[in-house]
Design an enzyme around this catalytic site. Structure first.
Site, short mmCIF file in Angstrom:
data_model
loop_
_atom_site.label_atom_id
_atom_site.label_comp_id
_atom_site.label_asym_id
_atom_site.label_seq_id
_atom_site.Cartn_x
_atom_site.Cartn_y
_atom_site.Cartn_z
N LYS A 1 24.43 22.60 -18.15
CA LYS A 1 25.62 23.24 -17.60
C LYS A 1 26.38 23.98 -18.70
CE LYS A 1 29.63 21.33 -16.88
NZ LYS A 1 30.76 20.51 -16.41
N ASP B 1 28.47 22.65 -11.62
CA ASP B 1 29.47 21.60 -11.82
C ASP B 1 29.73 20.91 -10.48
OD1 ASP B 1 31.05 23.34 -10.35
OD2 ASP B 1 32.70 23.38 -11.79
#
Length: 223
Positions: A126, A144
């Site tokens: 991420k 997320d």
């Protein structure tokens, strides 16, 4: 009626067109002026808000403008600066470890590949995708909690029923349906939509621009 894969993908693009109209110019919520600053800010954003991160990074970046400077920092001084974010001791250790690795292995320069970025301590996919897409313009799709929630409610992904979805699987499944040059903005729009409308506890279905096609839409019950 069961939705076929082709129907689902067509709906995804229709819904994304709506999000493009509602959110025409998405931007990264973290303030930064260099890849190093974005990398540090993204690492700090774990378990807190981007808005709060932006309150401490000006002093942090001014005090430690390079990876070498941060690697040589007194931990207690870093802790004092980032204290408002919570978990400040562990985050300080992560930052100094990250800066040390950057300085020793990459000459203080943030690398531009997923493999190199994720080889750094404390940097997962991420964070790497955030840096690639926003600092370097390299296609990246950060997943997320907002992205996981919104893609699940919209049933953009096959494992939408899962209570513990795999972010990497989500990344691969969603990006397979969109061209690479859309990936970064797609993630931004899903995140912003999740923050503004598709809230975690109680989504604002009554004012949702995707209500007409969302499989999870729940109309308000009149009393």
């Amino acid at each position: 009626m069961r939705e076929s894969k082709s129907q689902r993908i067509a709906r995804m693009h229709q819904e994304y067109e709506v999000l493009c109209q509602v959110i025409p110019a998405p931007q990264c919520a973290l303030n930064f002026t260099s890849p190093l600053q974005l990398l540090i800010a993204t690492v700090l954003s774990a378990q807190t808000t981007d808005k709060r991160v932006n309150t401490v990074t000006p002093e942090l970046f001014a005090t430690y403008p390079t990876a070498a400077a941060l690697a040589a920092a007194n931990p207690s001084q870093v802790e004092d600066i980032i204290h408002p974010l919570g978990f400040y001791r562990s985050k300080t250790q992560h930052l100094i470890g990250l800066a040390t690795a950057l300085d020793e292995r990459f000459g203080g320069v943030v690398p531009q590949t997923m493999a190199e970025l994720t080889s750094l301590p404390g940097v997962g996919r991420k964070t790497a995708n955030v840096v690639l897409g926003n600092a370097f313009g390299i296609p990246g799709f950060p997943v997320d909690t907002h992205v996981m929630r919104v893609t699940g409610r919209l049933r953009w992904r096959t494992d939408w029923r899962s209570t513990h979805p795999d972010p990497v699987k989500i990344e691969h499944e969603i990006t397979a349906c969109f061209p690479p040059d859309e990936w970064t903005d797609l993630s931004h729009r899903l995140i912003l939509f999740g923050r503004a409308t598709c809230h975690a506890r109680k989504p604002d279905c009554a004012n949702c621009p995707l209500a007409d096609s969302c499989p999870s839409y729940e109309p308000a019950v009149s009393r």
